[in-house]
Design an enzyme around this catalytic site. Structure first.
Site, short mmCIF file in Angstrom:
data_model
loop_
_atom_site.label_atom_id
_atom_site.label_comp_id
_atom_site.label_asym_id
_atom_site.label_seq_id
_atom_site.Cartn_x
_atom_site.Cartn_y
_atom_site.Cartn_z
N ARG A 109 0.85 -1.19 0.00
CA ARG A 109 0.00 0.00 0.00
C ARG A 109 0.87 1.22 0.00
O ARG A 109 1.70 1.40 0.89
CB ARG A 109 -0.84 0.03 1.28
N THR A 113 -1.12 7.51 -0.80
CA THR A 113 -2.39 7.42 -1.55
C THR A 113 -3.24 6.24 -1.07
O THR A 113 -4.43 6.17 -1.40
CB THR A 113 -2.10 7.20 -3.05
N ASP A 205 -2.65 -4.66 12.60
CA ASP A 205 -1.98 -5.06 11.35
C ASP A 205 -1.86 -6.58 11.32
O ASP A 205 -1.11 -7.17 12.11
CB ASP A 205 -0.60 -4.41 11.27
N ASP A 208 1.70 -8.06 10.75
CA ASP A 208 2.56 -7.92 11.93
C ASP A 208 2.15 -8.90 13.02
O ASP A 208 3.00 -9.50 13.70
CB ASP A 208 2.48 -6.49 12.49
N1 URA Z 1 -4.43 -4.32 6.83
C1 URA Z 1 -4.30 -4.77 8.11
O1 URA Z 1 -3.44 -5.59 8.38
N2 URA Z 1 -5.10 -4.27 9.05
C2 URA Z 1 -6.05 -3.36 8.80
O2 URA Z 1 -6.78 -2.97 9.72
C3 URA Z 1 -6.20 -2.92 7.47
C4 URA Z 1 -5.38 -3.41 6.50
#
Ligand code: URA
Length: 214
Positions: A109, A113, A205, A208
């Site tokens: 990502r 943007t 995340d 993670d």
């Molecule tokens: N990607 C993730 O890992 N967590 C989110 O909340 C959004 C995108």
């Protein structure tokens, strides 16, 4: 006036799915716990997403006689993991459908943007005769999902479904606007996104938490 088609959302509300998802959302869940639960959830959701898979009759010998019995054509199924969090669901999916093939889509990502940028794409051959399940636990902005499915569609698979754990309403709308023919399977539809594109209340995340990178 013609009605816009309703998004094909399959909200998997089975108690086991909801229970395990609640445990995963807890910020105190360790990476090991998170990964284990994600694998279990993937298995449970595989049960739902494969419900309408085409079957074929095969001849087998029971200890008593020969019979025609049904089997899934697992070799035709491709799990397309959207890196890297999609990989956290692969083991669970493959435990349930061990003959499926696996592809990978690498997208990151752009932090400004929030658009998806592709850096890797590898799929099995003969995609035009396969059914694809694109996998990413988090359907947030929907940009990665749209980009992954754009690319998958260029290979003309027989069908595409999208599997996630959490979906934000905007992600559902974005994916549905770009690909109204792609059904979405999710365990929860959360409230929205924060300014960084994270799902709220969400689970943080996913990459993670799966890989312990934070
Ligand atoms: N990607 C993730 O890992 N967590 C989110 O909340 C959004 C995108």
């Amino acid at each position: 006036m013609p009605q816009a088609p309703t998004p094909q959302i399959h909200h998997v509300t089975h108690p086991l799915v909801q229970h395990k998802l609640t445990l995963m959302r807890d910020k105190n869940a360790s990476s090991t716990t998170f990964r284990t639960l994600l694998g279990e959830l993937a298995m449970l959701m595989a049960y739902e997403i494969t419900r309408d898979m085409p079957m074929q009759a095969v001849e087998i010998d029971t200890p008593l006689e020969t019979m025609q019995s049904l089997m899934i054509d697992g070799k035709k199924l491709v799990f397309a993991s959207i890196l890297r969090a999609g990989n956290g669901m692969l083991d669970g999916l493959l435990r349930v459908v061990p003959n499926a093939r696996v592809g990978h889509v690498g997208l990151y990502r752009d932090p400004t943007t929030l658009e998806a940028v592709e850096y890797y794409f590898k799929m099995p051959t003969d995609m035009d005769s396969r059914d694809v399940i694109a996998v990413d636990p988090m359907l947030a902005t929907g940009h990665s999902a749209v980009a992954a499915i754009d690319k998958l569609k260029s290979l003309k698979p027989r069908s595409i479904k999208f599997l996630c754990l959490l979906a934000a309403p905007v992600g559902i709308a974005t994916l549905h606007a770009a690909h109204p023919d792609v059904p979405i399977y999710t365990a929860a539809i959360d409230r929205g996104l924060n300014e960084h594109g994270y799902i709220l209340p969400g689970l943080g995340d996913a990459g993670d938490r799966i890989f312990g990178t934070k």
